[in-house]
Write a protein that holds these residues in place. Structure first.
Motif, PDB file in Angstrom:
ATOM      1  N   CYS A  20       1.001  -1.217   0.495  1.00  0.00           N
ATOM      2  CA  CYS A  20       0.255  -0.165  -0.013  1.00  0.00           C
ATOM      3  C   CYS A  20       1.408   1.411  -0.009  1.00  0.00           C
ATOM      4  CB  CYS A  20      -0.717   0.651   1.157  1.00  0.00           C
ATOM      5  SG  CYS A  20      -1.803  -1.503   1.403  1.00  0.00           S
TER       6      CYS A  20
ATOM      7  N   ALA B 228       1.692   8.574  -1.516  1.00  0.00           N
ATOM      8  CA  ALA B 228       2.357   9.468  -1.989  1.00  0.00           C
ATOM      9  C   ALA B 228       2.285  11.323  -1.824  1.00  0.00           C
ATOM     10  CB  ALA B 228       3.295   9.135  -2.851  1.00  0.00           C
ATOM     11  N   GLU B 229       2.689  11.420  -0.905  1.00  0.00           N
ATOM     12  CA  GLU B 229       2.187  13.410  -0.716  1.00  0.00           C
ATOM     13  C   GLU B 229       3.562  14.710  -1.224  1.00  0.00           C
ATOM     14  OE1 GLU B 229       2.148  14.169   3.500  1.00  0.00           O
ATOM     15  OE2 GLU B 229       2.247  11.788   3.744  1.00  0.00           O
TER      16      GLU B 229
ATOM     17  N   PRO C 144      -3.158  12.577  -2.128  1.00  0.00           N
ATOM     18  CA  PRO C 144      -4.000  11.167  -2.413  1.00  0.00           C
ATOM     19  C   PRO C 144      -4.240  10.735  -1.218  1.00  0.00           C
ATOM     20  CG  PRO C 144      -1.805  10.705  -3.958  1.00  0.00           C
ATOM     21  CD  PRO C 144      -1.667  12.247  -3.457  1.00  0.00           C
TER      22      PRO C 144
ATOM     23  N   ASN D 147       4.204   6.695   1.977  1.00  0.00           N
ATOM     24  CA  ASN D 147       4.103   6.466   2.751  1.00  0.00           C
ATOM     25  C   ASN D 147       3.972   4.862   2.473  1.00  0.00           C
ATOM     26  OD1 ASN D 147       3.271   8.127   5.034  1.00  0.00           O
ATOM     27  ND2 ASN D 147       2.676   8.902   2.973  1.00  0.00           N
TER      28      ASN D 147
ATOM     29  N   ASN E 224      -4.105  -4.763   8.233  1.00  0.00           N
ATOM     30  CA  ASN E 224      -2.576  -4.025   8.395  1.00  0.00           C
ATOM     31  C   ASN E 224      -0.914  -4.379   8.656  1.00  0.00           C
ATOM     32  OD1 ASN E 224      -0.514  -2.177   8.545  1.00  0.00           O
ATOM     33  ND2 ASN E 224      -1.795  -0.562   8.092  1.00  0.00           N
TER      34      ASN E 224
ATOM     35  N   ASP F 252       4.349  10.976  15.101  1.00  0.00           N
ATOM     36  CA  ASP F 252       4.016  11.724  13.460  1.00  0.00           C
ATOM     37  C   ASP F 252       5.490  12.853  13.722  1.00  0.00           C
ATOM     38  OD1 ASP F 252       4.263  11.958  10.487  1.00  0.00           O
ATOM     39  OD2 ASP F 252       2.514  13.272  10.485  1.00  0.00           O
TER      40      ASP F 252
ATOM     41  N   ASN G 161       0.554   2.792  11.744  1.00  0.00           N
ATOM     42  CA  ASN G 161       0.465   1.411  11.260  1.00  0.00           C
ATOM     43  C   ASN G 161       0.958   1.346   9.088  1.00  0.00           C
ATOM     44  OD1 ASN G 161      -0.943   3.642   9.385  1.00  0.00           O
ATOM     45  ND2 ASN G 161      -2.702   2.011   9.769  1.00  0.00           N
TER      46      ASN G 161
ATOM     47  N   GLU H 215       6.230   6.273   7.098  1.00  0.00           N
ATOM     48  CA  GLU H 215       6.645   7.031   5.688  1.00  0.00           C
ATOM     49  C   GLU H 215       8.631   7.302   5.285  1.00  0.00           C
ATOM     50  OE1 GLU H 215       5.122  10.814   7.373  1.00  0.00           O
ATOM     51  OE2 GLU H 215       5.229  11.915   5.993  1.00  0.00           O
TER      52      GLU H 215
HETATM   53  P1  ADP Z   1       0.537  12.860   7.481  1.00  0.00           P
HETATM   54  O1  ADP Z   1       0.815  13.749   8.769  1.00  0.00           O
HETATM   55  O2  ADP Z   1       2.307  12.680   7.023  1.00  0.00           O
HETATM   56  O3  ADP Z   1      -0.223  14.045   6.177  1.00  0.00           O
HETATM   57  P2  ADP Z   1      -1.476  11.011   6.638  1.00  0.00           P
HETATM   58  O4  ADP Z   1      -1.823   9.891   7.923  1.00  0.00           O
HETATM   59  O5  ADP Z   1      -2.603  12.480   6.288  1.00  0.00           O
HETATM   60  O6  ADP Z   1      -0.069  11.985   7.105  1.00  0.00           O
HETATM   61  O7  ADP Z   1      -1.605  10.104   5.630  1.00  0.00           O
HETATM   62  C1  ADP Z   1      -0.121  10.489   3.882  1.00  0.00           C
HETATM   63  C2  ADP Z   1      -0.582   9.550   3.210  1.00  0.00           C
HETATM   64  O8  ADP Z   1      -0.040   8.788   3.415  1.00  0.00           O
HETATM   65  C3  ADP Z   1      -2.086   9.257   2.441  1.00  0.00           C
HETATM   66  O9  ADP Z   1      -1.536   9.259   0.335  1.00  0.00           O
HETATM   67  C4  ADP Z   1      -2.771   8.830   3.115  1.00  0.00           C
HETATM   68  O10 ADP Z   1      -3.899   7.882   3.036  1.00  0.00           O
HETATM   69  C5  ADP Z   1      -0.956   7.591   3.578  1.00  0.00           C
HETATM   70  N1  ADP Z   1      -1.863   6.340   4.415  1.00  0.00           N
HETATM   71  C6  ADP Z   1      -2.048   6.747   5.725  1.00  0.00           C
HETATM   72  N2  ADP Z   1      -2.120   4.831   6.051  1.00  0.00           N
HETATM   73  C7  ADP Z   1      -1.640   4.600   4.919  1.00  0.00           C
HETATM   74  C8  ADP Z   1      -1.599   2.841   4.866  1.00  0.00           C
HETATM   75  N3  ADP Z   1      -1.761   2.305   5.738  1.00  0.00           N
HETATM   76  N4  ADP Z   1      -0.268   2.671   4.076  1.00  0.00           N
HETATM   77  C9  ADP Z   1       0.203   3.327   3.178  1.00  0.00           C
HETATM   78  N5  ADP Z   1      -0.010   4.514   3.020  1.00  0.00           N
HETATM   79  C10 ADP Z   1      -1.036   4.907   3.898  1.00  0.00           C
END
Ligand code: ADP
Ligand code: MG
Length: 694
Positions: A192, A195-196, A277, A325, A335, A435, A447, A450
């Motif tokens: 899974c 990508a930010e 996304p 991520n 997960n 985080d 879970n 990053e």
């Molecule tokens: P941030 O605090 O860095 O903004 P977020 O929790 O909003 O973090 O998530 C950032 C990205 O990680 C998003 O694209 C989200 O969909 C993705 N993400 C969340 N959970 C998972 C997962 N289990 N595996 C991979 N990517 C994930």
């Protein structure tokens, strides 16, 4: 009324997705396609033919006249060649046709794509093959078919093929572990990825006036403005109208293309923004990130903006990265990096965590190489992005758990002696506190991991291929041991405890930007490659070659080809930058400074005649003259060094890094002094203030 966007209705409306297939294909064709995906089997021609016709009819309804085999060559961006659907008829008219053969296989005659020596000149053709696990879509009047790209001999010439191989491989090895935990239902383990993406937006007219931005994507010159990002007034600030119109438009286009665009906000630097996304499977996430970058550029142009994806468009201002991520989940969405609530789930989590820690520690160099590029050299280790040293951040709670396992104490219950994996319950691991450490290159965030070292313009395929492969190797190693064990729980305890102890050095929860960490990391024996030139040679180490060939991710030739292409790209990028520096210096900067200098001296002479004081003019004229002379010398040196290029490939990258980049830095410093001395009306292009605070 017209302004209301019906998101659920438009979402995925330009995608030939499963729902559309189900609706438009005969059940036996639809099922054949599903079977082929589930079993990774080739599609039979008669099935492909029917899918092609349905796809074409659907695409034409969406306004398409052309189709393209869309692929991801080793350049890191995507490529496309458009063919129309037209076929002539005997009576001089045309009909719209698209065959299964054209869907499944294409021959873009792509001899100009970098192949790293994988294609002999006598067979320079590259072929594309539909990746039926990725959906086709319509964009700008063309049907886009996601494809793999390979040579006549079958060597992978792209980023998608090894990614797909790595996805299969990590799934295969992870399943072995799941089976040992008694899971016999899961058929696949899914990688899974979310990508930010960071980027800059600039007004198009100003961009057009800067040759450096146009040719290299970054400013090669520019004195720092009086105001930078020190007030932090841009981060998460109100988004300006022009930008928010762009973002709205972008979201709509991405939603139409079935991309789960979710978050958008301003970033730290002025004009910097981010889009993220919702995560999906790694293959779709990789396609999606490419589409996002492509659509952002087009959409920006529509709004009279330019989207910069370069890692460091401005000196002295934060650059742009990408956060990858990454996690693993079962096909039912469980997960595998979630600590879970029961002792069994905890134990499974600890095995996956241990595999990850061991893998990252053992293959630091491999991971580091996947994010090495000329652009990213400006970020990594420069106190803004993560350092160039790879380490893992676990957060206080998880770190305490790891420590207690290593030390044979019990973290949850100090009364008890050891923590028994598979018996004791782990403490709850809060997601939000984990985080906070923004300085870590690889952080556990509840879970998922990053990975924050990616440059904003890079394909996310490379790092995900590496993460999957490393993980496959370690899970495989653990499975080998566990499958032989007489007492599963005891073996589990032994593996986890041993791994944490042996690889503890890769865990670091402190400030990754501090000098102390650099020293500490050196004591721990962690690698620290401050540049592409330094790390790239480690890419093709025997250890890495053994890893990727063992898992069938790359053949040795395919792997070496990537190395050559990375080397080549680095050299070419610096070469273009250097030549642009020379060009701008000779044709814009020096003439501007000279014009100003000439007018100043004219003024001095006339003031002198009139008996007026001309101190200020004289001071400036003098400084200007000195800086002009020095700038010219710097430019000459750069030109000279660009001619005396070493012959052999290995020393080339080092030479560009140590000689050419250093020359460019000196040149820039002088040019920036000149800029700050020269009357703005003489300056030939927009300054940092103009660009950043428009
Ligand atoms: P941030 O605090 O860095 O903004 P977020 O929790 O909003 O973090 O998530 C950032 C990205 O990680 C998003 O694209 C989200 O969909 C993705 N993400 C969340 N959970 C998972 C997962 N289990 N595996 C991979 N990517 C994930
Ligand atoms: Mg993030």
């Amino acid at each position: 009324m017209n302004n209301i966007m019906n998101v659920p209705e438009i979402f995925g409306s330009d995608v030939f997705n499963e729902a559309v297939m189900k609706e438009r294909l005969r059940p036996e064709i639809f099922n054949a396609w599903k079977q082929c995906i589930e079993n990774s089997a080739p599609l039979e021609l008669w099935v492909a033919n029917e899918i092609a016709v349905a796809m074409k009819d659907w695409a034409i309804e969406k306004g398409a006249t052309h189709y393209t085999h869309w692929f991801q060559p080793m350049t890191g961006i995507t490529a496309e060649k458009h063919d129309s659907f037209i076929e002539p008829t005997s009576d001089g008219r045309v009909i719209m046709e698209f065959s299964g053969k054209s869907l499944v296989r294409g021959e873009p005659d792509a001899s100009s794509f970098p192949s790293g020596g994988l294609r002999a000149t006598f067979e320079a053709r590259g072929y594309t093959a539909w990746d039926p696990t990725a959906f086709a879509f319509v964009k700008d009047g063309s049907l886009y078919i996601p494809t793999c790209f390979f040579s006549f001999t079958g060597a992978a010439l792209d980023k998608k093929t090894p990614l797909l191989r790595s996805i299969d491989e990590v799934s295969r090895e992870a399943l072995r572990i799941l089976r040992l935990f008694g899971d016999h239902e899961t058929k696949r383990v899914v990688t899974c990825v979310g990508a930010e993406q960071e980027y800059f937006l600039l007004p198009k007219d100003m961009y057009a006036k800067r040759e450096d931005l146009r040719l290299t994507g970054r400013t090669l010159f520019g004195a720092l403005p009086p105001k930078g990002q020190e007030l932090d007034d841009h981060y998460f600030g109100t988004i300006r109208t022009r930008v928010s119109n762009f973002m709205k438009d972008l979201d709509e286009q991405l939603w139409r293309l079935g991309i789960l665009s979710k978050t958008k906000h301003n970033e730290t630097a002025p004009c910097q923004h981010e889009i993220a996304p919702i995560y999906t499977d790694a293959n779709s996430a990789c396609d999606a990130n490419q589409i996002i970058m492509m659509v952002m550029k087009k959409c920006a142009a529509k709004h009279n903006l330019v989207c910069l994806l370069h890692e460091k468009p401005f000196a002295g201002v934060n650059g742009s990265g990408k956060h990858n991520n990454w996690s693993l989940a079962t096909d039912s969405g469980d997960n595998l990096f979630s600590p879970g609530k029961t002792p069994r789930q905890n134990a499974r989590f600890l095995v996956f965590l241990a595999a990850f820690i061991k893998g990252v520690d053992e293959y630091q160099d491999f991971l580091r190489c996947t994010v090495a590029s000329a652009g990213n050299d400006h970020r990594l280790g420069s106190h803004e992005a993560p350092p160039a040293i790879i380490s893992i951040f676990l957060g206080d709670e998880l770190n305490a758990v790891v420590n207690s396992i290593i030390n044979g104490t019990n973290y949850t219950d100090p009364e008890k002696s050891v923590m028994r994996i598979g018996v004791d319950v782990l403490p709850a691991i809060p997601k939000d506190t984990t985080d906070r450490n923004r300085t870590s290159p690889l952080a556990f965030t509840g879970n998922k991991f990053e990975f924050r070292m990616l440059g904003s313009s890079q394909s996310i395929a490379g790092p995900n291929i590496a993460l999957n492969t490393i993980m496959a190797e370690m899970l495989g190693e653990f499975a080998d041991e566990l499958e032989q064990a007489e007492d599963f729980d005891a073996a589990l305890q032994k593996i986890v405890c041993r791994t944490f102890s042996q690889h503890q050095r890769i865990i670091f929860n402190g400030n990754g930007y501090s000098v102390k960490w650099t020293e500490e990391a050196a004591r721990r024996g962690l690698s620290n490659y401050s540049s592409t030139a330094k790390c790239l040679p480690t890419y093709v180490s025997q250890k890495n070659i053994d890893l990727v060939t063992k898992h069938g991710i790359y053949t040795e030739d395919e792997f070496r080809a990537r190395y050559e292409i990375h080397q080549d790209a680095y050299r070419k990028i610096i070469n273009i930058e250097a030549k642009t520096c020379v060009d701008m210096t000779l044709h814009q900067i020096l003439p501007a400074a000279m014009r100003y200098s000439r007018d100043l001296t004219k003024g001095i002479l006339s003031k002198k005649e009139l008996g007026l004081s001309y101190d200020a003019e004289m001071q400036i004229a003098q400084q200007l003259s000195r800086a002009t002379d020095t700038l010219y010398q710097c430019c000459e040196r750069l030109q000279r060094d660009l001619v005396h290029i070493p012959e052999d490939k290995e020393s080339l990258v080092i030479y560009y890094r140590e000689q050419i980049v250093a020359d460019m830095d000196l040149l820039r410093a002088q040019a920036d002094i000149l800029e700050s001395l020269t009357d703005k009306s003489y300056w030939p292009y927009p300054t940092y203030s103009d660009l950043l605070f428009y």
